[in-house]
Design a protein around this motif. Sequence first.
Motif, short mmCIF file in Angstrom:
data_model
loop_
_atom_site.label_atom_id
_atom_site.label_comp_id
_atom_site.label_asym_id
_atom_site.label_seq_id
_atom_site.Cartn_x
_atom_site.Cartn_y
_atom_site.Cartn_z
N PHE A 246 -5.98 0.99 4.79
CA PHE A 246 -5.91 -0.23 3.99
C PHE A 246 -5.63 -1.45 4.87
CE2 PHE A 246 -3.49 -3.09 1.07
CZ PHE A 246 -4.48 -3.28 0.12
N LEU B 110 -7.75 1.78 -2.57
CA LEU B 110 -6.32 2.09 -2.49
C LEU B 110 -5.85 2.94 -3.65
CD1 LEU B 110 -3.54 1.66 -1.16
CD2 LEU B 110 -3.33 -0.44 -2.51
N SER C 50 0.82 -1.21 0.00
CA SER C 50 0.00 0.00 0.00
C SER C 50 0.86 1.26 0.00
CB SER C 50 -0.92 0.00 1.22
OG SER C 50 -1.59 1.24 1.36
#
Length: 208
Positions: free
Chosen positions: A162, A137, A80
């Motif tokens: 996330f 995301l 992420s």
Amino acid sequence: MRARFLSTLRVLKELSKALIFFFLFVIAVPVTLGMVLEIPAATILSFLASTFILQAAAPPLGGPLGLSPVTILAVMASFSFGVVLAILEVCESLALTSERVSRWIAKVGKKMEKYPAIQKYGAVSCTLIAWIPGIGLYGTPIIAWILGWNRWLAAVFTTVGFVIAAAFVIFIAQHIKSIEDVFILGVVGAAGIVILVLSGKLARKKVG
């Protein structure tokens, strides 16, 4: 001519940074973590491919690959962080090459002045925005970039959101054992949505 050359150099610089962030955090860090934990690189890369496609819904696929929940979350956190930074750099390069994009950013910035709440919380909002279906995301860093939030804070808070979402998926996957559990979860979720909608309507009426 010189101005165009310098602009091209700046664009290449931003794109290079995007590639570096992507390689470092999306690939190198997870694979290195796998080496430390004696997990084959192929296993880590397979899970990364699943995460790339499924985003926060990928954790259940980590179990069959032999990954522990902690390892899954660590890999997804690095993924992420790298993806957000890479997307932010790509957005920056687009702004440098397109006057239309630059004007669009300025226009959006003026519109967002009407929403002081968002400006008040700034990059922290990325934690919740990352949960919104259709944004997730990949969309969150674009919003953060448009609003001019600090890229490092945006990356951190998007990653927090996330990882929380991924942890929630792991929890659900480990505790749902029957159709009844799914039904109960659906009812609770629907009730929550109804409450949020009604609360929003009541708030608007009070303001009006």
